[in-house]
Scaffold this motif. Structure first.
Motif, PDB file in Angstrom:
ATOM      1  N   LEU A 285     -31.621  39.559 -17.020  1.00 19.12           N
ATOM      2  CA  LEU A 285     -32.091  40.167 -18.181  1.00 19.12           C
ATOM      3  C   LEU A 285     -31.590  41.567 -18.197  1.00 19.12           C
ATOM      4  O   LEU A 285     -31.141  42.058 -19.727  1.00 19.12           O
ATOM      5  N   VAL A 286     -31.539  42.388 -17.483  1.00 16.72           N
ATOM      6  CA  VAL A 286     -31.054  43.864 -17.624  1.00 16.72           C
ATOM      7  C   VAL A 286     -29.646  43.869 -17.876  1.00 16.72           C
ATOM      8  O   VAL A 286     -29.099  44.569 -18.860  1.00 16.72           O
ATOM      9  N   LYS A 287     -28.922  43.042 -17.356  1.00 21.47           N
ATOM     10  CA  LYS A 287     -27.501  42.874 -17.303  1.00 21.47           C
ATOM     11  C   LYS A 287     -27.078  42.552 -18.827  1.00 21.47           C
ATOM     12  O   LYS A 287     -26.208  42.976 -19.547  1.00 21.47           O
ATOM     13  N   ASP A 288     -27.824  41.569 -19.382  1.00 24.48           N
ATOM     14  CA  ASP A 288     -27.809  41.101 -20.628  1.00 24.48           C
ATOM     15  C   ASP A 288     -27.917  42.002 -21.966  1.00 24.48           C
ATOM     16  O   ASP A 288     -27.411  41.872 -22.878  1.00 24.48           O
ATOM     17  N   HIS A 289     -28.783  42.873 -21.452  1.00 25.44           N
ATOM     18  CA  HIS A 289     -29.177  43.965 -22.224  1.00 25.44           C
ATOM     19  C   HIS A 289     -28.704  45.522 -22.187  1.00 25.44           C
ATOM     20  O   HIS A 289     -29.017  46.318 -22.517  1.00 25.44           O
ATOM     21  N   THR A 290     -27.527  45.457 -21.267  1.00 21.83           N
ATOM     22  CA  THR A 290     -26.722  46.731 -21.030  1.00 21.83           C
ATOM     23  C   THR A 290     -25.532  46.862 -21.958  1.00 21.83           C
ATOM     24  O   THR A 290     -24.788  46.035 -21.762  1.00 21.83           O
ATOM     25  N   ASP A 291     -25.754  48.009 -22.536  1.00 21.39           N
ATOM     26  CA  ASP A 291     -24.654  48.281 -23.624  1.00 21.39           C
ATOM     27  C   ASP A 291     -23.643  49.158 -23.041  1.00 21.39           C
ATOM     28  O   ASP A 291     -23.966  50.365 -22.438  1.00 21.39           O
ATOM     29  N   GLY A 292     -22.244  49.012 -23.094  1.00 22.81           N
ATOM     30  CA  GLY A 292     -21.291  49.689 -22.626  1.00 22.81           C
ATOM     31  C   GLY A 292     -20.847  51.062 -23.334  1.00 22.81           C
ATOM     32  O   GLY A 292     -21.593  51.389 -24.244  1.00 22.81           O
ATOM     33  N   ARG A 293     -20.074  51.825 -23.242  1.00 25.86           N
ATOM     34  CA  ARG A 293     -19.873  53.014 -23.889  1.00 25.86           C
ATOM     35  C   ARG A 293     -19.417  52.654 -25.250  1.00 25.86           C
ATOM     36  O   ARG A 293     -18.518  51.640 -25.431  1.00 25.86           O
TER      37      ARG A 293
ATOM     38  N   GLY B 288     -15.904  52.183 -25.971  1.00 22.85           N
ATOM     39  CA  GLY B 288     -15.178  51.903 -24.621  1.00 22.85           C
ATOM     40  C   GLY B 288     -14.926  53.498 -23.964  1.00 22.85           C
ATOM     41  O   GLY B 288     -14.783  53.590 -22.743  1.00 22.85           O
ATOM     42  N   PHE B 289     -15.219  54.393 -24.572  1.00 24.89           N
ATOM     43  CA  PHE B 289     -15.010  55.602 -23.811  1.00 24.89           C
ATOM     44  C   PHE B 289     -16.152  56.877 -24.620  1.00 24.89           C
ATOM     45  O   PHE B 289     -16.262  57.706 -23.836  1.00 24.89           O
ATOM     46  N   ILE B 290     -16.839  56.458 -25.459  1.00 27.38           N
ATOM     47  CA  ILE B 290     -17.860  57.524 -25.783  1.00 27.38           C
ATOM     48  C   ILE B 290     -19.321  57.285 -25.283  1.00 27.38           C
ATOM     49  O   ILE B 290     -19.820  56.056 -25.384  1.00 27.38           O
ATOM     50  N   GLY B 291     -19.836  58.338 -24.748  1.00 25.84           N
ATOM     51  CA  GLY B 291     -21.304  58.194 -24.063  1.00 25.84           C
ATOM     52  C   GLY B 291     -21.194  57.560 -22.789  1.00 25.84           C
ATOM     53  O   GLY B 291     -20.173  57.357 -21.991  1.00 25.84           O
ATOM     54  N   GLU B 292     -22.352  56.856 -22.159  1.00 27.16           N
ATOM     55  CA  GLU B 292     -22.780  56.491 -20.976  1.00 27.16           C
ATOM     56  C   GLU B 292     -23.209  54.824 -21.436  1.00 27.16           C
ATOM     57  O   GLU B 292     -23.879  54.678 -22.375  1.00 27.16           O
ATOM     58  N   PRO B 293     -23.046  54.110 -20.457  1.00 32.06           N
ATOM     59  CA  PRO B 293     -23.796  52.829 -20.552  1.00 32.06           C
ATOM     60  C   PRO B 293     -25.289  52.917 -20.593  1.00 32.06           C
ATOM     61  O   PRO B 293     -25.752  53.941 -19.871  1.00 32.06           O
ATOM     62  N   ARG B 294     -25.917  52.144 -21.362  1.00 35.66           N
ATOM     63  CA  ARG B 294     -27.373  52.366 -21.583  1.00 35.66           C
ATOM     64  C   ARG B 294     -28.020  51.064 -21.910  1.00 35.66           C
ATOM     65  O   ARG B 294     -27.639  49.814 -22.162  1.00 35.66           O
ATOM     66  N   VAL B 295     -29.451  51.010 -21.843  1.00 38.44           N
ATOM     67  CA  VAL B 295     -30.093  49.999 -21.984  1.00 38.44           C
ATOM     68  C   VAL B 295     -31.378  50.220 -23.013  1.00 38.44           C
ATOM     69  O   VAL B 295     -32.121  51.217 -22.600  1.00 38.44           O
ATOM     70  N   ASN B 296     -31.748  49.634 -24.105  1.00 33.78           N
ATOM     71  CA  ASN B 296     -32.531  50.053 -25.173  1.00 33.78           C
ATOM     72  C   ASN B 296     -33.921  49.424 -24.602  1.00 33.78           C
ATOM     73  O   ASN B 296     -34.054  48.173 -24.386  1.00 33.78           O
ATOM     74  N   VAL B 297     -34.868  50.141 -24.081  1.00 28.16           N
ATOM     75  CA  VAL B 297     -35.950  49.545 -23.456  1.00 28.16           C
ATOM     76  C   VAL B 297     -36.954  48.638 -24.277  1.00 28.16           C
ATOM     77  O   VAL B 297     -37.289  47.761 -24.011  1.00 28.16           O
ATOM     78  N   LEU B 298     -36.954  49.051 -25.793  1.00 32.21           N
ATOM     79  CA  LEU B 298     -37.546  48.216 -26.520  1.00 32.21           C
ATOM     80  C   LEU B 298     -36.961  46.693 -26.605  1.00 32.21           C
ATOM     81  O   LEU B 298     -37.752  45.687 -26.537  1.00 32.21           O
TER      82      LEU B 298
ATOM     83  N   LEU C 270     -35.208  45.171 -24.313  1.00 34.51           N
ATOM     84  CA  LEU C 270     -35.414  44.621 -22.983  1.00 34.51           C
ATOM     85  C   LEU C 270     -36.816  44.229 -22.804  1.00 34.51           C
ATOM     86  O   LEU C 270     -36.773  42.908 -22.451  1.00 34.51           O
ATOM     87  N   ASN C 271     -37.688  44.881 -23.192  1.00 34.96           N
ATOM     88  CA  ASN C 271     -39.084  44.495 -23.321  1.00 34.96           C
ATOM     89  C   ASN C 271     -39.452  43.089 -24.177  1.00 34.96           C
ATOM     90  O   ASN C 271     -40.302  42.398 -24.007  1.00 34.96           O
ATOM     91  N   ILE C 272     -38.723  43.201 -25.404  1.00 26.41           N
ATOM     92  CA  ILE C 272     -39.181  42.254 -26.229  1.00 26.41           C
ATOM     93  C   ILE C 272     -38.250  40.853 -25.601  1.00 26.41           C
ATOM     94  O   ILE C 272     -38.992  39.791 -25.555  1.00 26.41           O
TER      95      ILE C 272
END
Length: 222
Positions: free
Chosen positions: A188-196, A199-209, A211-213
């Motif tokens: 579930l976490v992997k499916d909701h992990t967004d990359g940069r 491809g080069f701006i910012g860091e990988p991230r997970v939107n908590v809302l 993910l909880n939905i």
């Protein structure tokens, strides 16, 4: 005298026409054009980057939410609802609410310096809580595993995302609290992990809302 009056009337008429034209162009046509372009090309962003669940708007992808239990008698700070993924601390906010309703009086950072005793204590307390809350039978969190975003708030206090490392740290707790297989929560976490971005701006991230939905949807199937 008559010529003076006539000229004044003409000037007033010209000024009135200019006012009407400018009002029409800048107050009606321009806003409608900009709104139309925004709705056509950037529909999601123009409407507040809304996140929906079961057909209802439950938040924005740009604004974090807290997942807390109702206050107990005598409590000043609510306990975290540990069956849900938790976001970053929000120490700079004027107030917050429960679960998917996020009402704030103001947003902002704590403005505490890096050597502030208050900030250092906040980080220590937050790290201890993360270790305690996420250590479950068969899985113990080490203090060295706790990422920075788990113990510090963002500049606005409204960061909607957490790092993949913090999301993964919560997997065993989420699985244990909800009676789910660890592997299923990890996916579930992997499916909701967004990359940069790009491809080069910012860091990988997970939107908590989001993910909880998804977690809520997964629980509904069990």
């Amino acid at each position: 005298m008559n010529n003076s009056v006539t000229n004044t009337a003409r000037l007033l008429g010209a000024g009135l026409r200019a006012l009407l034209v400018l009002t029409l162009v800048t107050g009606v046509i321009y806003p409608l054009v900009v709104t139309g372009i925004a709705q056509a090309a950037f529909h999601d962003k123009a409407n507040g980057s809304e996140i929906k669940s079961q057909g209802k708007v439950v938040g924005s992808s740009l604004i974090g939410q807290s997942y807390d239990l109702p206050l107990k008698k005598g409590q000043q700070t609510p306990d975290a609802a540990l069956q849900w993924f938790q976001g970053r601390p929000a120490n700079g906010l004027g107030s917050n609410s429960v679960n998917t309703r996020y009402k704030v009086i103001l947003s902002g950072a704590t403005n505490l310096s890096a050597d502030s005793k208050v900030l250092i204590q906040q980080v220590k307390d937050a790290k201890a809580a993360v270790v305690k809350d996420n250590s479950v039978p068969g899985y113990t969190v080490r203090p060295s595993q706790v990422p920075a975003d788990a113990v510090t708030s963002s500049g606005s206090g409204l960061d909607p995302d957490i790092s993949p490392a913090y999301a993964e740290l919560q997997v065993h707790r989420i699985a244990e609290k909800n009676g789910l297989p660890v592997a299923q929560v990890e996916n579930l976490v992997k499916d909701h992990t967004d990359g940069r971005t790009l491809g080069f701006i910012g860091e990988p991230r997970v939107n908590v809302l989001e993910l909880n939905i998804a977690l809520k949807g997964l629980l509904a199937k069990h």
